[in-house]
Scaffold this motif. Structure first.
Motif, mmCIF file in Angstrom:
data_model
loop_
_atom_site.group_PDB
_atom_site.id
_atom_site.type_symbol
_atom_site.label_atom_id
_atom_site.label_comp_id
_atom_site.label_asym_id
_atom_site.label_seq_id
_atom_site.Cartn_x
_atom_site.Cartn_y
_atom_site.Cartn_z
ATOM 1 N N THR A 1 -18.654 14.518 -2.810
ATOM 2 C CA THR A 1 -17.756 13.494 -3.357
ATOM 3 C C THR A 1 -16.320 13.748 -2.934
ATOM 4 O O THR A 1 -15.597 12.822 -2.542
ATOM 5 N N GLY B 1 -3.758 4.827 8.313
ATOM 6 C CA GLY B 1 -4.389 4.909 7.006
ATOM 7 C C GLY B 1 -4.310 6.273 6.370
ATOM 8 O O GLY B 1 -4.657 6.442 5.208
ATOM 9 N N GLN B 2 -3.849 7.257 7.127
ATOM 10 C CA GLN B 2 -3.686 8.601 6.574
ATOM 11 C C GLN B 2 -2.615 8.577 5.502
ATOM 12 O O GLN B 2 -1.619 7.867 5.604
ATOM 13 N N ARG C 1 -15.266 15.376 -0.268
ATOM 14 C CA ARG C 1 -15.111 15.101 1.166
ATOM 15 C C ARG C 1 -15.007 13.600 1.432
ATOM 16 O O ARG C 1 -14.207 13.160 2.258
ATOM 17 N N ARG C 2 -15.823 12.824 0.744
ATOM 18 C CA ARG C 2 -15.808 11.382 0.965
ATOM 19 C C ARG C 2 -14.463 10.775 0.582
ATOM 20 O O ARG C 2 -13.858 10.034 1.363
ATOM 21 N N HIS C 3 -13.995 11.099 -0.609
ATOM 22 C CA HIS C 3 -12.724 10.532 -1.068
ATOM 23 C C HIS C 3 -11.544 11.103 -0.285
ATOM 24 O O HIS C 3 -10.576 10.387 0.004
ATOM 25 N N ARG D 1 -6.568 4.105 -9.203
ATOM 26 C CA ARG D 1 -6.035 4.579 -7.930
ATOM 27 C C ARG D 1 -5.092 5.753 -8.153
ATOM 28 O O ARG D 1 -5.099 6.728 -7.406
ATOM 29 N N GLN E 1 -11.507 12.242 2.857
ATOM 30 C CA GLN E 1 -11.497 11.637 4.188
ATOM 31 C C GLN E 1 -10.950 10.216 4.141
ATOM 32 O O GLN E 1 -10.131 9.799 4.959
ATOM 33 N N ARG E 2 -11.395 9.453 3.153
ATOM 34 C CA ARG E 2 -10.965 8.061 3.034
ATOM 35 C C ARG E 2 -9.488 7.962 2.691
ATOM 36 O O ARG E 2 -8.779 7.088 3.189
ATOM 37 N N THR E 3 -8.975 8.857 1.858
ATOM 38 C CA THR E 3 -7.594 8.775 1.398
ATOM 39 C C THR E 3 -6.611 9.420 2.364
ATOM 40 O O THR E 3 -5.576 8.841 2.697
ATOM 41 N N GLU F 1 0.865 -1.180 0.000
ATOM 42 C CA GLU F 1 0.000 0.000 0.000
ATOM 43 C C GLU F 1 0.901 1.230 0.000
ATOM 44 O O GLU F 1 1.431 1.628 1.043
ATOM 45 N N GLY G 1 -7.431 10.747 5.509
ATOM 46 C CA GLY G 1 -7.687 10.415 6.898
ATOM 47 C C GLY G 1 -8.294 11.541 7.700
ATOM 48 O O GLY G 1 -8.675 11.353 8.856
#
Length: 316
Positions: free
Chosen positions: A288, A191-192, A290-292, A253, A294-296, A138, A298
């Motif tokens: 969209t 995960g950040q 904010r979602r990505h 990705r 936050q997930r990417t 990763e 952290g």
């Protein structure tokens, strides 16, 4: 708990020193008992400009409760067989094994990362994935905790992982105490994302030489993998193989990561609203983005912006 730090020629002095600083003997205001740190190596070893004299031989790593492998500098050279064997023996005994930065190559050589998620410095993630295909690399995270085996990205991320280990063993209060002493952030989740640009292929004659700059100039547009493949004149499957080889990740990705990195840059350097930034990075809507984000990364975009808008004089 005995913490053994591997010391051998060719390791990176920063990561080595960092491990000694966090788990060393300066235990004022810390729990008793604290970690018992021991340096293990084949004799006097040179780490950068420094000469280190380990207290015990390399094979004593196998007796420790936790083994830390600092960054491995010479990736063109296989790590010493004695080091690999000792790391394997420690893990077999049930020890926690931690690699910092490119120390992941030592763990991979020992087979400890096979079938596991792992990370390393982003600049070497592609090489780790290519050399050890059984490892689930990763490239964008700060660190990966797989239970008994933990790996980190480079420099600051190595500190994050060490503090994470302290937090696991002694709780947040103790980890925060160490962070304050070292003047570093008390917690960044593994995960950040690494706060660096995902590596791009070097300019030159390769299959992605024209595609990469073309895509970077059009991040505000709704590009798809099929769009990239069509522009490159190859099938989506063929494109995916080239991306994996050149960047260590998939086209989708990579594209998402570039959009997020562009958003980070705009959050750091402009006062644009989240809606404007979403449009500028091809995310479409603020929801969209904010979602990505936050997930990417952290953290939410607004929190990220505040982090990089520290008032002058506040210190960093």
């Amino acid at each position: 708990m005995t913490v053994a730090v591997a010391a051998t020629d060719g390791m990176l002095p920063f990561e080595f020193s960092l491990a000694c600083e966090v788990f060393g003997d300066d235990a004022a205001n810390l729990p008793d008992p604290w970690y018992r740190l021991v340096l293990c190596g084949p004799g006097p070893v040179r780490l950068g400009r420094f000469l280190v004299e380990p207290e015990q031989e390399t094979h004593h790593l196998a007796r420790a409760d936790m083994v830390i492998v600092p960054g491995w500098a010479d990736l063109d050279r296989e790590p010493p067989a004695a080091l690999v064997a000792a790391v394997c023996a420690a893990h077999a005994r049930g020890a926690r094994v931690v690699s910092l930065c490119t120390g992941a190559f030592v763990l991979a050589s020992a087979g400890l990362l096979n079938g596991r998620r792992a990370t390393t410095h982003w600049a070497h993630a592609g090489e780790l994935a290519a050399r050890y295909p059984a490892v689930m690399v990763e490239p964008d995270v700060l660190y990966v905790d797989s239970g008994s085996v933990l790996t980190s990205a480079g420099k600051a991320a190595a500190m994050d992982l060490c503090l994470h280990v302290v937090r696991l063993d002694h709780g947040a209060r103790v980890a925060n105490t160490i962070a304050r002493r070292l003047v570093v952030p008390p917690q960044r989740d593994g995960g950040q994302a690494q706060f660096v640009m995902t590596p791009l292929p070097e300019p030159g004659n390769h299959p992605l030489a024209e595609l990469i700059p073309w895509a970077m100039e059009r991040l505000d547009q709704p590009l798809s993998v099929e769009d990239l493949a069509r522009r490159a004149g190859m099938s989506s499957r063929h494109l995916a193989r080239h991306f994996q080889a050149m960047t260590g990740t998939t086209p989708l990705r990579w594209l998402l990561t570039q959009r997020i990195r562009r958003a980070q840059e705009l959050l750091e350097t402009t006062d644009d609203t989240i809606d404007v930034i979403a449009a500028s990075t091809g995310m479409g809507t603020a929801t969209t983005l904010r979602r990505h984000f936050q997930r990417t990364v952290g953290v939410p975009p607004d929190a990220y912006r505040r982090t990089f808008r520290i008032a002058p004089g506040a210190g960093r």
